[in-house]
Motif scaffolding. Structure first.
Motif, mmCIF file in Angstrom:
data_model
loop_
_atom_site.group_PDB
_atom_site.id
_atom_site.type_symbol
_atom_site.label_atom_id
_atom_site.label_comp_id
_atom_site.label_asym_id
_atom_site.label_seq_id
_atom_site.Cartn_x
_atom_site.Cartn_y
_atom_site.Cartn_z
ATOM 1 N N ASP A 1 0.839 -1.195 0.000
ATOM 2 C CA ASP A 1 0.000 0.000 0.000
ATOM 3 C C ASP A 1 0.873 1.243 0.000
ATOM 4 N N LYS A 2 0.306 2.335 -0.495
ATOM 5 C CA LYS A 2 0.979 3.632 -0.479
ATOM 6 C C LYS A 2 1.102 4.087 0.979
ATOM 7 N N PRO A 3 2.293 4.540 1.401
ATOM 8 C CA PRO A 3 2.450 4.988 2.794
ATOM 9 C C PRO A 3 1.658 6.265 3.053
ATOM 10 N N ALA B 1 4.847 4.087 6.512
ATOM 11 C CA ALA B 1 4.188 2.881 6.016
ATOM 12 C C ALA B 1 3.147 2.418 7.028
ATOM 13 N N GLU B 2 2.049 1.896 6.529
ATOM 14 C CA GLU B 2 0.986 1.405 7.396
ATOM 15 C C GLU B 2 1.548 0.378 8.364
ATOM 16 N N ASN B 3 1.202 0.525 9.622
ATOM 17 C CA ASN B 3 1.624 -0.376 10.705
ATOM 18 C C ASN B 3 3.129 -0.358 10.984
ATOM 19 N N ALA B 4 3.857 0.610 10.465
ATOM 20 C CA ALA B 4 5.294 0.694 10.743
ATOM 21 C C ALA B 4 5.554 1.178 12.171
ATOM 22 N N TYR B 5 4.635 1.944 12.733
ATOM 23 C CA TYR B 5 4.784 2.495 14.079
ATOM 24 C C TYR B 5 3.504 2.227 14.865
ATOM 25 N N THR C 1 5.377 7.894 18.017
ATOM 26 C CA THR C 1 6.555 7.091 17.672
ATOM 27 C C THR C 1 7.033 7.415 16.260
ATOM 28 N N ALA C 2 6.109 7.609 15.339
ATOM 29 C CA ALA C 2 6.473 7.964 13.961
ATOM 30 C C ALA C 2 7.168 9.325 13.923
ATOM 31 N N LEU C 3 6.642 10.295 14.665
ATOM 32 C CA LEU C 3 7.259 11.624 14.701
ATOM 33 C C LEU C 3 8.653 11.557 15.312
ATOM 34 N N GLU C 4 8.805 10.805 16.391
ATOM 35 C CA GLU C 4 10.116 10.650 17.019
ATOM 36 C C GLU C 4 11.105 9.959 16.080
ATOM 37 N N ALA C 5 10.642 8.972 15.321
ATOM 38 C CA ALA C 5 11.516 8.252 14.390
ATOM 39 C C ALA C 5 12.066 9.177 13.311
ATOM 40 N N HIS C 6 11.346 10.263 13.039
ATOM 41 C CA HIS C 6 11.794 11.262 12.064
ATOM 42 C C HIS C 6 12.475 12.448 12.751
ATOM 43 N N GLN C 7 12.939 12.239 13.987
ATOM 44 C CA GLN C 7 13.667 13.226 14.781
ATOM 45 C C GLN C 7 12.891 14.527 15.013
ATOM 46 N N LEU C 8 11.586 14.422 15.221
ATOM 47 C CA LEU C 8 10.782 15.601 15.537
ATOM 48 C C LEU C 8 10.522 15.629 17.036
ATOM 49 N N PRO C 9 10.955 16.679 17.711
ATOM 50 C CA PRO C 9 10.723 16.745 19.156
ATOM 51 C C PRO C 9 9.259 17.073 19.451
ATOM 52 N N VAL C 10 8.597 16.178 20.142
ATOM 53 C CA VAL C 10 7.208 16.383 20.543
ATOM 54 C C VAL C 10 7.141 16.169 22.046
ATOM 55 N N GLU C 11 6.583 17.135 22.754
ATOM 56 C CA GLU C 11 6.432 17.038 24.203
ATOM 57 C C GLU C 11 5.463 15.910 24.538
ATOM 58 N N PRO D 1 -1.075 12.436 19.704
ATOM 59 C CA PRO D 1 -0.264 11.514 18.914
ATOM 60 C C PRO D 1 0.184 10.268 19.676
ATOM 61 N N CYS D 2 0.206 10.315 21.012
ATOM 62 C CA CYS D 2 0.684 9.176 21.798
ATOM 63 C C CYS D 2 -0.217 7.955 21.676
ATOM 64 N N CYS D 3 -1.449 8.155 21.241
ATOM 65 C CA CYS D 3 -2.368 7.013 21.231
ATOM 66 C C CYS D 3 -3.234 6.951 19.973
ATOM 67 N N CYS D 4 -2.792 7.585 18.884
ATOM 68 C CA CYS D 4 -3.544 7.508 17.637
ATOM 69 C C CYS D 4 -2.628 7.190 16.468
ATOM 70 N N ARG D 5 -3.244 6.828 15.369
ATOM 71 C CA ARG D 5 -2.531 6.546 14.120
ATOM 72 C C ARG D 5 -3.233 7.297 12.996
#
Length: 89
Positions: A3-5, A20-24, A29-39, A76-80
């Motif tokens: 599938d298209k990410p 990618a779907e289900n990657a995180y 977690t996805a934002l952190e994996a891309h080095q984005l600081p989120v409180e 973001p901590c509990c959604c996709r």
């Protein structure tokens, strides 16, 4: 054929992240994996400190957040993402 990410657009910088779907397990977690600081203080939707404005698109929650989520806001901590989204980041 895979599938298209999902594409996460950050409105302040115009940066786009592919996830990618289900990657995180969640959007945080996805934002952190891309080095984005989120409180954040938790990863379960209790405190609400990771609250972000969702400008476009939709998300789904693993379980209903216990913190108050206002109109146009997400935790973001509990959604996709459900498809492409745009965040006020």
């Amino acid at each position: 054929m895979p599938d298209k990410p999902e594409v996460i657009t950050l409105s302040r910088s115009g940066r786009q992240l592919e996830c990618a779907e289900n990657a995180y397990p969640d959007l945080l977690t996805a934002l952190e994996a891309h080095q984005l600081p989120v409180e954040y203080q938790c990863r379960e939707g209790y405190c609400g400190s990771c609250r972000v404005r969702l400008r476009k698109g939709q998300v789904c929650y693993r379980s209903k957040p216990l913190a108050f989520v206002g109109q146009g806001e997400i935790l973001p901590c509990c959604c996709r993402p459900v498809g492409d989204i745009e965040l006020d980041l």
